[in-house]
Design a protein around this motif. Structure first.
Motif, PDB file in Angstrom:
ATOM      1  N   ALA A 119      -5.336   8.303  14.615  1.00  0.00           N
ATOM      2  CA  ALA A 119      -4.945   9.002  13.383  1.00  0.00           C
ATOM      3  C   ALA A 119      -3.998   8.096  12.604  1.00  0.00           C
ATOM      4  O   ALA A 119      -2.896   7.800  13.065  1.00  0.00           O
ATOM      5  CB  ALA A 119      -4.268  10.324  13.721  1.00  0.00           C
ATOM      6  N   GLU A 120      -4.423   7.642  11.437  1.00  0.00           N
ATOM      7  CA  GLU A 120      -3.597   6.780  10.590  1.00  0.00           C
ATOM      8  C   GLU A 120      -3.561   7.352   9.179  1.00  0.00           C
ATOM      9  O   GLU A 120      -4.595   7.477   8.527  1.00  0.00           O
ATOM     10  CB  GLU A 120      -4.152   5.350  10.571  1.00  0.00           C
ATOM     11  CG  GLU A 120      -3.436   4.413   9.613  1.00  0.00           C
ATOM     12  CD  GLU A 120      -1.924   4.368   9.820  1.00  0.00           C
ATOM     13  OE1 GLU A 120      -1.196   4.703   8.865  1.00  0.00           O
ATOM     14  OE2 GLU A 120      -1.487   4.007  10.927  1.00  0.00           O
ATOM     15  N   LEU A 121      -2.364   7.686   8.737  1.00  0.00           N
ATOM     16  CA  LEU A 121      -2.201   8.358   7.447  1.00  0.00           C
ATOM     17  C   LEU A 121      -2.384   7.412   6.264  1.00  0.00           C
ATOM     18  O   LEU A 121      -2.812   7.836   5.190  1.00  0.00           O
ATOM     19  CB  LEU A 121      -0.799   8.992   7.394  1.00  0.00           C
ATOM     20  CG  LEU A 121      -0.427   9.771   6.136  1.00  0.00           C
ATOM     21  CD1 LEU A 121      -1.345  10.973   5.958  1.00  0.00           C
ATOM     22  CD2 LEU A 121       1.032  10.232   6.212  1.00  0.00           C
ATOM     23  N   VAL A 122      -2.082   6.139   6.429  1.00  0.00           N
ATOM     24  CA  VAL A 122      -2.053   5.198   5.305  1.00  0.00           C
ATOM     25  C   VAL A 122      -3.370   4.410   5.250  1.00  0.00           C
ATOM     26  O   VAL A 122      -3.628   3.560   6.111  1.00  0.00           O
ATOM     27  CB  VAL A 122      -0.863   4.219   5.441  1.00  0.00           C
ATOM     28  CG1 VAL A 122      -0.798   3.292   4.227  1.00  0.00           C
ATOM     29  CG2 VAL A 122       0.443   4.989   5.602  1.00  0.00           C
ATOM     30  N   PRO A 123      -4.219   4.663   4.258  1.00  0.00           N
ATOM     31  CA  PRO A 123      -5.510   3.965   4.184  1.00  0.00           C
ATOM     32  C   PRO A 123      -5.370   2.447   4.151  1.00  0.00           C
ATOM     33  O   PRO A 123      -6.197   1.732   4.724  1.00  0.00           O
ATOM     34  CB  PRO A 123      -6.117   4.498   2.879  1.00  0.00           C
ATOM     35  CG  PRO A 123      -5.480   5.829   2.676  1.00  0.00           C
ATOM     36  CD  PRO A 123      -4.074   5.673   3.187  1.00  0.00           C
ATOM     37  N   GLY A 124      -4.317   1.942   3.499  1.00  0.00           N
ATOM     38  CA  GLY A 124      -4.119   0.502   3.414  1.00  0.00           C
ATOM     39  C   GLY A 124      -3.943  -0.143   4.770  1.00  0.00           C
ATOM     40  O   GLY A 124      -4.381  -1.288   4.988  1.00  0.00           O
ATOM     41  N   VAL A 125      -3.317   0.559   5.705  1.00  0.00           N
ATOM     42  CA  VAL A 125      -3.126   0.013   7.049  1.00  0.00           C
ATOM     43  C   VAL A 125      -4.479  -0.153   7.743  1.00  0.00           C
ATOM     44  O   VAL A 125      -4.715  -1.140   8.452  1.00  0.00           O
ATOM     45  CB  VAL A 125      -2.193   0.916   7.876  1.00  0.00           C
ATOM     46  CG1 VAL A 125      -2.177   0.505   9.343  1.00  0.00           C
ATOM     47  CG2 VAL A 125      -0.771   0.871   7.302  1.00  0.00           C
ATOM     48  N   THR A 179       0.833  -1.195   0.000  1.00  0.00           N
ATOM     49  CA  THR A 179       0.000   0.000   0.000  1.00  0.00           C
ATOM     50  C   THR A 179       0.871   1.249   0.000  1.00  0.00           C
ATOM     51  O   THR A 179       1.883   1.306   0.703  1.00  0.00           O
ATOM     52  CB  THR A 179      -0.948   0.007   1.226  1.00  0.00           C
ATOM     53  OG1 THR A 179      -1.849   1.120   1.130  1.00  0.00           O
ATOM     54  CG2 THR A 179      -0.187   0.090   2.536  1.00  0.00           C
ATOM     55  N   PRO A 180       0.529   2.261  -0.805  1.00  0.00           N
ATOM     56  CA  PRO A 180       1.354   3.474  -0.868  1.00  0.00           C
ATOM     57  C   PRO A 180       1.229   4.323   0.384  1.00  0.00           C
ATOM     58  O   PRO A 180       0.190   4.339   1.044  1.00  0.00           O
ATOM     59  CB  PRO A 180       0.797   4.219  -2.087  1.00  0.00           C
ATOM     60  CG  PRO A 180      -0.622   3.740  -2.201  1.00  0.00           C
ATOM     61  CD  PRO A 180      -0.611   2.309  -1.749  1.00  0.00           C
ATOM     62  N   ILE A 181       2.307   5.038   0.706  1.00  0.00           N
ATOM     63  CA  ILE A 181       2.293   6.019   1.788  1.00  0.00           C
ATOM     64  C   ILE A 181       1.968   7.373   1.165  1.00  0.00           C
ATOM     65  O   ILE A 181       2.726   7.862   0.329  1.00  0.00           O
ATOM     66  CB  ILE A 181       3.661   6.086   2.495  1.00  0.00           C
ATOM     67  CG1 ILE A 181       4.046   4.707   3.038  1.00  0.00           C
ATOM     68  CG2 ILE A 181       3.626   7.109   3.632  1.00  0.00           C
ATOM     69  CD1 ILE A 181       5.464   4.652   3.593  1.00  0.00           C
ATOM     70  N   PRO A 182       0.839   7.986   1.518  1.00  0.00           N
ATOM     71  CA  PRO A 182       0.441   9.249   0.883  1.00  0.00           C
ATOM     72  C   PRO A 182       1.519  10.330   0.982  1.00  0.00           C
ATOM     73  O   PRO A 182       2.173  10.486   2.016  1.00  0.00           O
ATOM     74  CB  PRO A 182      -0.810   9.652   1.676  1.00  0.00           C
ATOM     75  CG  PRO A 182      -1.357   8.360   2.189  1.00  0.00           C
ATOM     76  CD  PRO A 182      -0.149   7.516   2.498  1.00  0.00           C
ATOM     77  N   VAL A 203      -9.411   8.182  12.107  1.00  0.00           N
ATOM     78  CA  VAL A 203      -9.279   9.382  11.285  1.00  0.00           C
ATOM     79  C   VAL A 203      -8.113   9.150  10.322  1.00  0.00           C
ATOM     80  O   VAL A 203      -6.976   8.971  10.755  1.00  0.00           O
ATOM     81  CB  VAL A 203      -9.003  10.631  12.148  1.00  0.00           C
ATOM     82  CG1 VAL A 203      -8.868  11.860  11.259  1.00  0.00           C
ATOM     83  CG2 VAL A 203     -10.099  10.821  13.179  1.00  0.00           C
ATOM     84  N   GLN A 204      -8.401   9.119   9.033  1.00  0.00           N
ATOM     85  CA  GLN A 204      -7.346   8.893   8.047  1.00  0.00           C
ATOM     86  C   GLN A 204      -6.682  10.232   7.731  1.00  0.00           C
ATOM     87  O   GLN A 204      -6.971  10.887   6.742  1.00  0.00           O
ATOM     88  CB  GLN A 204      -7.913   8.219   6.803  1.00  0.00           C
ATOM     89  CG  GLN A 204      -8.399   6.805   7.082  1.00  0.00           C
ATOM     90  CD  GLN A 204      -8.770   6.024   5.829  1.00  0.00           C
ATOM     91  OE1 GLN A 204      -8.261   6.287   4.743  1.00  0.00           O
ATOM     92  NE2 GLN A 204      -9.656   5.069   5.977  1.00  0.00           N
ATOM     93  N   GLU A 205      -5.776  10.610   8.637  1.00  0.00           N
ATOM     94  CA  GLU A 205      -5.142  11.919   8.591  1.00  0.00           C
ATOM     95  C   GLU A 205      -3.801  11.847   9.300  1.00  0.00           C
ATOM     96  O   GLU A 205      -3.581  10.992  10.172  1.00  0.00           O
ATOM     97  CB  GLU A 205      -6.055  12.942   9.271  1.00  0.00           C
ATOM     98  CG  GLU A 205      -5.563  14.374   9.271  1.00  0.00           C
ATOM     99  CD  GLU A 205      -5.451  14.931   7.875  1.00  0.00           C
ATOM    100  OE1 GLU A 205      -4.344  14.771   7.295  1.00  0.00           O
ATOM    101  OE2 GLU A 205      -6.427  15.515   7.369  1.00  0.00           O
TER     102      GLU A 205
END
Length: 228
Positions: free
Chosen positions: A95-101, A10-13, A125-127
């Motif tokens: 707060a988790e930045l990576v949606p895939g996680v 999964t990509p890291i934004p 929160v995907q942020e």
């Protein structure tokens, strides 16, 4: 013989990199794509991730409608520990930045931690946790940071602000009176101790085993907000 089996990438934004989820026997492992082969985390060794939430959540569990923030979902063990040690009226914001996680934690990976993402007290929160901190003044009784490998073990330069004087000041503003900041690190760091003190925290450095009561030990700073 056990071997690593790649399940997903999964990509890291806003980073250009990616995280990889592997199955390794009965366990799961997350690595950075193209890295040195080292593991960011695995489901077999999570003792320090459990402690990251247990220690501060025990301190604030008696507060009415306690609300805490976790920076980084990872494999869900810190979230599971927070839920275990908080009351029924609590809210745990992750707060988790990576949606895939987040997606991985809704699948077989999440089962290892007991599917804490499905608990009604959980808000995902995907942020970037840095933005959540800046947008919620006095929003939390406790903040738990498990981002990258800690203050001096960074694999992503973008994470450095979080552990800087400015980032720690933002944590202070996001905490309620006598709030608790807990920071996970792969290793101890004397300079980080100094930054915590200058940011207005009374800090205790705790050494915790990653698995059981032997082997690798990680550092957790438990920091009490002194003013405001």
């Amino acid at each position: 013989m056990k071997r690593f089996v790649l399940l997903d990438t999964t990509p890291i934004p806003d980073n250009g990199g990616a995280l990889c989820l592997f199955e390794y026997g009965e366990d799961f492992v997350i690595k950075i794509q193209g890295g040195d082969g080292g593991q960011l985390m695995n489901t077999r060794m999570h003792g320090s991730e459990d402690a990251l939430a247990e220690i501060p959540c025990r301190k604030v569990a008696g507060r009415p409608n306690s609300r805490v923030l976790i920076g980084g979902l990872g494999m869900g063990f810190t979230l599971a520990s927070a839920l275990k040690h908080l009351g029924k009226s609590a809210e745990v914001v992750v707060a988790e930045l990576v949606p895939g996680v987040v997606q991985w934690n809704h699948g077989p990976l999440g089962e290892k931690a007991g599917m804490p993402v499905l608990d009604p007290r959980t808000t995902i929160v995907q942020e970037d946790v840095a933005k959540v901190l800046q947008n919620e003044p006095q929003g939390f009784d406790a903040i738990m940071l498990d981002v990258d490998n800690g203050p001096e073990g960074l694999t992503q330069k973008a994470n450095s602000w979080l552990y800087s004087s400015g980032g720690l000041a933002a944590c202070g503003r996001a905490l309620r009176p006598k709030g608790i900041l807990a920071v996970w690190s792969a290793s101890a760091d004397r300079q980080f101790n100094d930054r915590l003190r200058k940011a207005g925290f009374k800090a205790e450095e705790v050494q915790v085993y990653a698995h059981g009561n032997k082997g690798t030990r990680h550092t957790i700073w438990i920091c009490e907000k002194l003013k405001g």
